[in-house]
Scaffold this active site. Structure first.
Site, short mmCIF file in Angstrom:
data_model
loop_
_atom_site.label_atom_id
_atom_site.label_comp_id
_atom_site.label_asym_id
_atom_site.label_seq_id
_atom_site.Cartn_x
_atom_site.Cartn_y
_atom_site.Cartn_z
N ILE A 153 0.83 -1.21 0.00
CA ILE A 153 0.00 0.00 0.00
C ILE A 153 0.87 1.26 0.00
O ILE A 153 0.65 2.18 -0.81
CB ILE A 153 -0.97 -0.01 1.21
N THR A 230 -4.37 5.22 7.35
CA THR A 230 -5.32 4.24 6.80
C THR A 230 -4.87 2.83 7.20
O THR A 230 -5.35 1.86 6.62
CB THR A 230 -5.40 4.31 5.26
N SER A 231 -3.96 2.73 8.16
CA SER A 231 -3.38 1.43 8.46
C SER A 231 -4.11 0.73 9.62
O SER A 231 -4.98 -0.10 9.38
CB SER A 231 -1.90 1.59 8.75
N ARG A 232 -3.77 1.07 10.85
CA ARG A 232 -4.49 0.57 12.02
C ARG A 232 -4.51 1.69 13.05
O ARG A 232 -3.52 2.38 13.25
CB ARG A 232 -3.79 -0.66 12.62
N ASP A 256 -8.80 6.68 8.44
CA ASP A 256 -9.75 5.65 8.01
C ASP A 256 -9.86 4.57 9.08
O ASP A 256 -10.65 3.64 8.95
CB ASP A 256 -9.30 5.03 6.68
N GLN A 294 -12.99 2.24 5.32
CA GLN A 294 -13.53 1.90 3.99
C GLN A 294 -12.45 1.87 2.91
O GLN A 294 -12.76 1.77 1.73
CB GLN A 294 -14.65 2.88 3.61
N PHE A 296 -10.58 -0.41 1.98
CA PHE A 296 -10.61 -1.66 1.21
C PHE A 296 -11.88 -1.77 0.35
O PHE A 296 -12.00 -2.71 -0.43
CB PHE A 296 -10.60 -2.87 2.16
P1 NAI Z 1 2.72 -4.94 3.62
O1 NAI Z 1 3.04 -6.08 4.52
O2 NAI Z 1 2.82 -5.12 2.14
O3 NAI Z 1 3.65 -3.68 4.00
C1 NAI Z 1 3.90 -3.28 5.31
C2 NAI Z 1 5.27 -2.59 5.30
O4 NAI Z 1 5.48 -2.00 6.57
C3 NAI Z 1 6.42 -3.56 5.03
O5 NAI Z 1 7.23 -3.08 3.97
C4 NAI Z 1 7.18 -3.59 6.36
O6 NAI Z 1 8.59 -3.77 6.18
C5 NAI Z 1 6.85 -2.20 6.88
N1 NAI Z 1 7.09 -2.03 8.30
C6 NAI Z 1 7.08 -2.96 9.30
N2 NAI Z 1 7.38 -2.38 10.47
C7 NAI Z 1 7.59 -1.07 10.22
C8 NAI Z 1 7.94 0.04 11.03
N3 NAI Z 1 8.16 -0.09 12.34
N4 NAI Z 1 8.05 1.25 10.43
C9 NAI Z 1 7.86 1.39 9.11
N5 NAI Z 1 7.54 0.37 8.29
C10 NAI Z 1 7.40 -0.84 8.84
O7 NAI Z 1 1.27 -4.46 4.04
P2 NAI Z 1 0.22 -3.62 3.17
O8 NAI Z 1 -0.60 -4.52 2.33
O9 NAI Z 1 0.93 -2.48 2.53
O10 NAI Z 1 -0.73 -3.06 4.33
C11 NAI Z 1 -0.26 -2.15 5.30
C12 NAI Z 1 -1.29 -2.04 6.41
O11 NAI Z 1 -2.46 -1.42 5.90
C13 NAI Z 1 -1.80 -3.41 6.95
O12 NAI Z 1 -0.95 -3.88 7.98
C14 NAI Z 1 -3.15 -3.07 7.45
O13 NAI Z 1 -3.06 -2.76 8.84
C15 NAI Z 1 -3.56 -1.81 6.70
N6 NAI Z 1 -4.73 -2.04 5.83
C16 NAI Z 1 -5.79 -1.16 5.93
C17 NAI Z 1 -6.91 -1.32 5.13
C18 NAI Z 1 -8.07 -0.36 5.17
O14 NAI Z 1 -9.16 -0.70 4.67
N7 NAI Z 1 -7.92 0.83 5.71
C19 NAI Z 1 -7.00 -2.45 4.20
C20 NAI Z 1 -5.80 -3.25 4.11
C21 NAI Z 1 -4.72 -3.05 4.93
#
Ligand code: NAI
Length: 327
Positions: A153, A230-232, A256, A294, A296
């Site tokens: 993302i 938008t993460s957690r 979000d 939202q 996703f």
């Molecule tokens: P991903 O696993 O592809 O990327 C996460 C990145 O964060 C990785 O490159 C990792 O090395 C990095 N990371 C780990 N610890 C870190 C730190 N302390 N500081 C900086 N970077 C760090 O995950 P993706 O698919 O990009 O999703 C990211 C987050 O987005 C998910 O964990 C989820 O919580 C959230 N999410 C939110 C949604 C929504 O509807 N708002 C939907 C899908 C995901």
């Protein structure tokens, strides 16, 4: 396989039924909790969503019902007690990547709306108020965007913002070669926070990232910074952010996700008195825009989530191993 699917809305049924896979799908509206896990009795697998509780007590109860598989309709698995799952012999599977662009585009939508006050302009124009006072924005072109976490993302956000003519700086313990090749500059987190006009969070929620954005982190940021999450929710310490909004250290906030979202999000509470005073304070600020998880929520993402979830079940049934296992 017989799968009990928790936290379902009508739209979930449409996409899960379409993915089908010949499995028996039982839909439950309730969130998965210690009180509701009994609804899975008779099933062989449980399907859970982001605010479902998959802790040790729930996993013990599921194990006693003979359930060996929990499939998550999400990428994040911070709501799961992985050690307890291992102890119970329950496989946890997830949807690692369904549509990173969906969330990346939503993060950018929050940035654009906040910057140009679209959320306020929408209301004003409907009331016949065409005054521009208070709607002044800034050009994104030439600004510095700080991306925290350049996974699927975060890398998507970086690509979009580079297209806007922004400078993109990033922190991630693991560098992404494609991001670097496109011109993203990696630096330590403190330097990203200090350099960015907009800080956007895309790292997972882990013990190390809980309250990553606290009072101290905010003091490192530019005065008037825009913060997007938008993460957690728990990556941001909400109390610290509210204080920073009050004194102007944070100029715009786009969320979000929210620390205590499980009692609010995904439900129509418009006839209820919201009991969460922190959340209610947050939404009083004119420079705060909150959406209810939202990111996703696009056709492409829901179809991909359903297909991967069913594929996890199908493979577990035939091979005793899910396609995308966490444990
Ligand atoms: P991903 O696993 O592809 O990327 C996460 C990145 O964060 C990785 O490159 C990792 O090395 C990095 N990371 C780990 N610890 C870190 C730190 N302390 N500081 C900086 N970077 C760090 O995950 P993706 O698919 O990009 O999703 C990211 C987050 O987005 C998910 O964990 C989820 O919580 C959230 N999410 C939110 C949604 C929504 O509807 N708002 C939907 C899908 C995901």
């Amino acid at each position: 396989m017989h799968v009990t699917i928790f936290s379902t809305k009508p739209y979930d049924r449409v996409f899960m039924d379409a993915a089908g896979g010949g499995h028996r799908l039982t839909y439950v509206e309730a969130r998965l909790t210690r009180d509701t896990c009994v609804l899975a009795r008779g099933a062989q697998a449980v399907c859970a969503f982001v605010n479902d509780v998959v802790d040790a007590a729930v996993l013990d109860a599921l194990k006693d019902m003979g359930i060996r598989l929990v499939v998550l309709r999400s990428a994040g698995f911070d709501n799961v007690d992985l050690a307890a799952a291992k102890r119970c012999g329950i496989t946890i599977a997830r949807v690692p990547a369904y549509s990173p662009e969906a969330v990346a585009e939503h993060a950018v939508a929050l940035m654009l709306s906040l910057d140009r006050n679209i959320h306020r302009a929408y209301v004003r124009v409907r009331e016949g108020n065409f005054a521009l006072e208070g709607l002044l924005g800034f050009n994104l072109h030439g600004r510095t965007i700080g991306v925290v976490g350049t996974g699927r993302i975060g890398a998507g956000v970086a690509r979009i913002m580079l297209g806007f003519g922004c400078r993109v700086v990033a922190f991630d313990p693991v560098r992404d070669a494609d991001c670097e090749a496109r011109g993203v500059t990696y630096m330590p987190l403190e330097d990203v926070l200090a350099a960015a006009d907009i800080v956007t969070l895309h790292c997972p929620l882990t013990p190390a990232t809980r309250h990553l954005i606290d009072k101290e982190a905010i003091t490192r940021m530019k005065r008037g910074v825009m913060l997007i999450n938008t993460s957690r929710g728990a990556i941001v310490e909400t109390g610290a952010v509210i204080e920073a909004l009050k004194d102007g250290s944070i100029g715009h906030l786009g969320l979000d996700v929210y620390e205590e979202e499980e009692t609010l999000f995904f439900e129509d509470l418009s006839d209820h008195v919201i009991q969460d005073d922190v959340f209610e304070r947050l939404v009083t600020f004119p420079n705060v825009l909150v959406t209810g998880h939202q990111g996703f929520f696009t056709t492409e993402a829901l179809a991909a989530i359903a297909e991967t979830t069913i594929a996890n079940v199908t493979m577990f049934e035939s091979a005793g191993k899910a396609l995308h296992e966490v444990v």
